[in-house]
Design a protein around this motif. Structure first.
Motif, PDB file in Angstrom:
ATOM      1  N   GLU A 196      -9.549  19.585   7.830  1.00 16.04           N
ATOM      2  CA  GLU A 196      -8.784  18.823   6.856  1.00 16.04           C
ATOM      3  C   GLU A 196      -7.286  18.929   6.975  1.00 16.04           C
ATOM      4  O   GLU A 196      -6.653  19.997   7.270  1.00 16.04           O
ATOM      5  CB  GLU A 196      -8.981  19.618   5.349  1.00 16.04           C
ATOM      6  CG  GLU A 196      -8.174  19.094   4.279  1.00 16.04           C
ATOM      7  CD  GLU A 196      -8.314  19.923   3.052  1.00 16.04           C
ATOM      8  OE1 GLU A 196      -9.168  19.463   2.062  1.00 16.04           O
ATOM      9  OE2 GLU A 196      -7.853  20.977   3.024  1.00 16.04           O
ATOM     10  N   ASP A 224     -15.322  19.224  10.647  1.00 16.70           N
ATOM     11  CA  ASP A 224     -14.477  18.553   9.611  1.00 16.70           C
ATOM     12  C   ASP A 224     -13.224  19.172   9.469  1.00 16.70           C
ATOM     13  O   ASP A 224     -13.142  20.339   8.602  1.00 16.70           O
ATOM     14  CB  ASP A 224     -15.513  18.679   8.321  1.00 16.70           C
ATOM     15  CG  ASP A 224     -14.518  17.890   6.957  1.00 16.70           C
ATOM     16  OD1 ASP A 224     -13.484  17.387   7.150  1.00 16.70           O
ATOM     17  OD2 ASP A 224     -14.889  18.016   5.968  1.00 16.70           O
ATOM     18  N   ASN A 237     -18.412   8.786   7.618  1.00 19.56           N
ATOM     19  CA  ASN A 237     -17.747   9.295   6.238  1.00 19.56           C
ATOM     20  C   ASN A 237     -16.138   9.810   6.602  1.00 19.56           C
ATOM     21  O   ASN A 237     -15.364   9.896   5.560  1.00 19.56           O
ATOM     22  CB  ASN A 237     -18.449  10.105   5.323  1.00 19.56           C
ATOM     23  CG  ASN A 237     -19.666   9.506   4.723  1.00 19.56           C
ATOM     24  OD1 ASN A 237     -19.808   8.262   4.742  1.00 19.56           O
ATOM     25  ND2 ASN A 237     -20.689  10.286   4.418  1.00 19.56           N
ATOM     26  N   ALA A 238     -16.064  10.107   8.021  1.00 23.35           N
ATOM     27  CA  ALA A 238     -14.613  10.842   8.243  1.00 23.35           C
ATOM     28  C   ALA A 238     -13.500   9.778   8.203  1.00 23.35           C
ATOM     29  O   ALA A 238     -13.888   8.619   8.477  1.00 23.35           O
ATOM     30  CB  ALA A 238     -14.747  11.516   9.336  1.00 23.35           C
ATOM     31  N   ASP A 239     -12.303  10.081   7.901  1.00 26.57           N
ATOM     32  CA  ASP A 239     -11.287   9.113   7.887  1.00 26.57           C
ATOM     33  C   ASP A 239     -10.882   8.614   9.626  1.00 26.57           C
ATOM     34  O   ASP A 239     -10.555   7.702   9.665  1.00 26.57           O
ATOM     35  CB  ASP A 239      -9.820   9.776   7.521  1.00 26.57           C
ATOM     36  CG  ASP A 239     -10.249  10.051   6.082  1.00 26.57           C
ATOM     37  OD1 ASP A 239     -10.183   9.007   5.257  1.00 26.57           O
ATOM     38  OD2 ASP A 239     -10.184  11.181   5.491  1.00 26.57           O
ATOM     39  N   ILE A 240     -11.311   9.716  10.312  1.00 20.58           N
ATOM     40  CA  ILE A 240     -11.272   9.587  11.671  1.00 20.58           C
ATOM     41  C   ILE A 240     -12.146  10.284  12.509  1.00 20.58           C
ATOM     42  O   ILE A 240     -12.263  11.415  12.024  1.00 20.58           O
ATOM     43  CB  ILE A 240      -9.750   9.640  12.228  1.00 20.58           C
ATOM     44  CG1 ILE A 240      -9.640   9.079  13.983  1.00 20.58           C
ATOM     45  CG2 ILE A 240      -9.263  10.960  12.194  1.00 20.58           C
ATOM     46  CD1 ILE A 240      -8.382   8.961  14.235  1.00 20.58           C
ATOM     47  N   THR A 241     -12.914   9.904  13.407  1.00 18.33           N
ATOM     48  CA  THR A 241     -13.939  10.501  14.355  1.00 18.33           C
ATOM     49  C   THR A 241     -13.756  10.373  15.827  1.00 18.33           C
ATOM     50  O   THR A 241     -13.511   9.339  16.193  1.00 18.33           O
ATOM     51  CB  THR A 241     -15.306  10.136  13.888  1.00 18.33           C
ATOM     52  OG1 THR A 241     -15.305  10.292  12.610  1.00 18.33           O
ATOM     53  CG2 THR A 241     -16.188  10.817  14.870  1.00 18.33           C
ATOM     54  N   VAL A 274      -3.283   7.245  10.411  1.00 20.17           N
ATOM     55  CA  VAL A 274      -4.687   7.353   9.586  1.00 20.17           C
ATOM     56  C   VAL A 274      -4.337   7.605   8.080  1.00 20.17           C
ATOM     57  O   VAL A 274      -3.824   8.705   7.967  1.00 20.17           O
ATOM     58  CB  VAL A 274      -5.514   8.885  10.097  1.00 20.17           C
ATOM     59  CG1 VAL A 274      -6.830   8.716   9.140  1.00 20.17           C
ATOM     60  CG2 VAL A 274      -5.844   8.363  11.484  1.00 20.17           C
ATOM     61  N   ASN A 275      -4.183   6.824   7.523  1.00 19.09           N
ATOM     62  CA  ASN A 275      -3.810   6.512   6.012  1.00 19.09           C
ATOM     63  C   ASN A 275      -2.349   7.139   5.568  1.00 19.09           C
ATOM     64  O   ASN A 275      -2.237   7.921   4.780  1.00 19.09           O
ATOM     65  CB  ASN A 275      -4.822   7.715   5.009  1.00 19.09           C
ATOM     66  CG  ASN A 275      -6.202   7.003   5.155  1.00 19.09           C
ATOM     67  OD1 ASN A 275      -6.535   5.682   5.475  1.00 19.09           O
ATOM     68  ND2 ASN A 275      -7.315   7.831   4.705  1.00 19.09           N
ATOM     69  N   ILE A 316      -6.422  13.830   4.771  1.00 16.25           N
ATOM     70  CA  ILE A 316      -7.473  12.935   5.702  1.00 16.25           C
ATOM     71  C   ILE A 316      -8.211  14.128   6.050  1.00 16.25           C
ATOM     72  O   ILE A 316      -8.093  15.299   6.189  1.00 16.25           O
ATOM     73  CB  ILE A 316      -6.874  12.226   6.592  1.00 16.25           C
ATOM     74  CG1 ILE A 316      -6.181  13.273   7.494  1.00 16.25           C
ATOM     75  CG2 ILE A 316      -5.858  11.085   6.117  1.00 16.25           C
ATOM     76  CD1 ILE A 316      -5.734  12.451   9.034  1.00 16.25           C
ATOM     77  N   HIS A 317      -9.480  13.654   6.713  1.00 11.58           N
ATOM     78  CA  HIS A 317     -10.495  14.540   7.410  1.00 11.58           C
ATOM     79  C   HIS A 317     -10.891  13.836   8.579  1.00 11.58           C
ATOM     80  O   HIS A 317     -11.173  12.781   8.813  1.00 11.58           O
ATOM     81  CB  HIS A 317     -11.700  14.571   6.290  1.00 11.58           C
ATOM     82  CG  HIS A 317     -11.413  15.530   5.275  1.00 11.58           C
ATOM     83  ND1 HIS A 317     -12.075  16.733   5.146  1.00 11.58           N
ATOM     84  CD2 HIS A 317     -10.954  15.102   3.868  1.00 11.58           C
ATOM     85  CE1 HIS A 317     -11.513  17.065   3.849  1.00 11.58           C
ATOM     86  NE2 HIS A 317     -11.132  16.284   3.181  1.00 11.58           N
ATOM     87  N   ASP A 375     -14.188   6.578  16.515  1.00 10.34           N
ATOM     88  CA  ASP A 375     -12.834   5.844  16.489  1.00 10.34           C
ATOM     89  C   ASP A 375     -12.030   6.041  17.743  1.00 10.34           C
ATOM     90  O   ASP A 375     -11.696   4.883  18.224  1.00 10.34           O
ATOM     91  CB  ASP A 375     -11.936   6.235  15.318  1.00 10.34           C
ATOM     92  CG  ASP A 375     -12.424   5.964  13.951  1.00 10.34           C
ATOM     93  OD1 ASP A 375     -12.700   4.745  13.507  1.00 10.34           O
ATOM     94  OD2 ASP A 375     -12.847   6.992  13.301  1.00 10.34           O
TER      95      ASP A 375
END
Length: 405
Positions: free
Chosen positions: A327, A325, A101-105, A191-192, A60-61, A142
């Motif tokens: 990873e 960002d 676009n991030a998976d969580i911010t 998160v995913n 995830i990012h 988020d």
């Protein structure tokens, strides 16, 4: 008589032949059934003896930003004389793709939402139009950290109101609380398939007293409290522990010895990611290999200060920031790896007090704006601003450090 005996003998042979045929057929089917069952058992035993398939790695990012402040100039910039209301989205139009676009911010909210009846105010005691929370949610935020030196700017009621508005806008928060139970309830986001625990602490509240009967309302930097919260997070089998630390010295471009010592303490106790704030300028980031007490090693990451994301400050280096960002990978064996650390350099452009409402402040994607100018793109920035952006980009890379791959 003789003819009848021969006929009977022929009939007996026929019966014997038929009995033998059916017996052979029965034996054949029994043999086939037995063979099939044995083969089936062998396959089951073979499958059962194989190790279960390992899950695929999950990557995830996480996007992270600096201080979200709101001086009176920012409030004025967001006001619409047509709607008689506030809207901050114009500030974010150039960079929202990175937060969306991030998976969580995650970001640090360094103001309060005490409500319009308290009057909107800037420094030194902030109260911002609460629609800013909605605007942040709309551009992809988020999770919001609320533990900082401005948490108590409007007293306990302002702190409580801030959390209520964040709840209304479906922005999850951590670092301040409305009850002791809420303070000890660790914010965990799945998160995913990667469970991340969020914790936050601040060095103080600008001398504004935290009520004795509500000591739970702000997480102050206290090693015992931090260890308790880390233990609570571990009890819930989280994969990653992310801690926001409001620390350091304002406008200082390098971390203090206290920041470094606290980072070591956090890593030693199992923290994976540390997001620093308060100095209002960027400070270095680093990725480490952490050796725990049991001798095992793991990845750790710290950025000592993310600087300002939005503010009305005019001091040197306070308009430059980055959108991180990070990873994060959960490997097949369940361990966590922190991979590449990239960032988008950002500059808060201030067009000046003579600008029309909603056009004074704009966050600029530095590298994109520089590229547009050099390629003679339509609506590119002016030469003067281009030169400013080039200088700010050099400064950002110097103070934060190179991206990590």
């Amino acid at each position: 008589m003789k003819g009848k005996r021969n006929k009977k003998r022929k009939l007996n042979y026929k019966k014997i032949f038929l009995c033998g045929f059916f017996l052979a057929l029965a034996i054949f089917f029994i043999f086939k059934l037995t063979t099939t069952l044995l083969e089936s058992n062998d396959k089951e035993n073979e499958v059962g003896s194989q190790a279960p398939a390992k899950p695929d790695p999950i990557t995830i990012h996480m996007a992270a930003t600096g201080d979200i402040m709101c001086h009176l100039t920012n409030v004025k910039n967001a006001y619409s004389s047509t709607t008689k209301d506030y809207d901050f989205t114009n500030v974010f139009k150039n960079i929202s793709k990175y937060t969306q676009n991030a998976d969580i911010t995650v970001g640090n909210l360094e103001t309060t939402f005490a409500g319009s009846l308290r009057g909107y105010t800037g420094y030194p005691t902030f109260n911002t139009p609460e629609v800013l929370g909605k605007n942040l949610r709309d551009i992809g935020f988020d999770v919001i950290c609320t533990a900082n030196n401005h948490s108590m700017d409007k007293g306990y009621s302002g702190l409580e109101s801030t959390l209520n508005f964040l709840d209304e806008y479906h922005l999850e928060h951590y670092g301040t609380a409305r009850s002791a139970e809420e303070q000890d309830t660790i914010l965990i986001k799945d998160v995913n398939g990667i469970k991340i625990a969020f914790l936050a602490y601040t060095y103080g509240t600008n001398g504004i007293t935290v009520p004795k009967d509500k000591s739970y309302c702000v997480n102050l930097i206290d090693k015992d409290l931090i260890k308790e919260h880390i233990a609570l997070a571990k009890e819930q089998y989280v994969d990653v522990i992310c801690v926001s630390m409001h620390w350091g010295t304002e406008y200082k471009l390098t971390p203090t010895s206290t920041q470094k010592d606290l980072a070591d303490f956090l890593f030693k106790n199992g923290v994976d990611i540390i997001l620093g704030s308060h100095p209002h300028v960027l400070e270095p980031m680093e990725k480490r290999t952490i050796t725990l007490e049991d001798g095992t090693t793991k990845d750790g990451f710290v950025i000592y200060s993310l600087g300002n994301f939005v503010s009305g400050q005019i001091y040197a280096n306070t308009k430059s920031t980055v959108i991180l960002d990070i990873e994060i990978t959960k490997n097949s064996d369940g361990t966590i790896s922190i991979g590449s650390i990239n960032y988008t350099p950002v500059y808060l452009y201030d067009a000046g007090s003579g600008s029309k409402a909603r056009s004074r402040y704009t966050l600029i994607d530095l590298e994109q704006a520089i590229s547009d100018y050099e390629n003679n793109e339509k609506n590119a920035v002016s030469k003067s601003l281009y030169n400013t952006l080039k200088a700010e980009l050099t400064s950002i890379k110097k103070h934060v450090g190179n991206e990590i791959n």
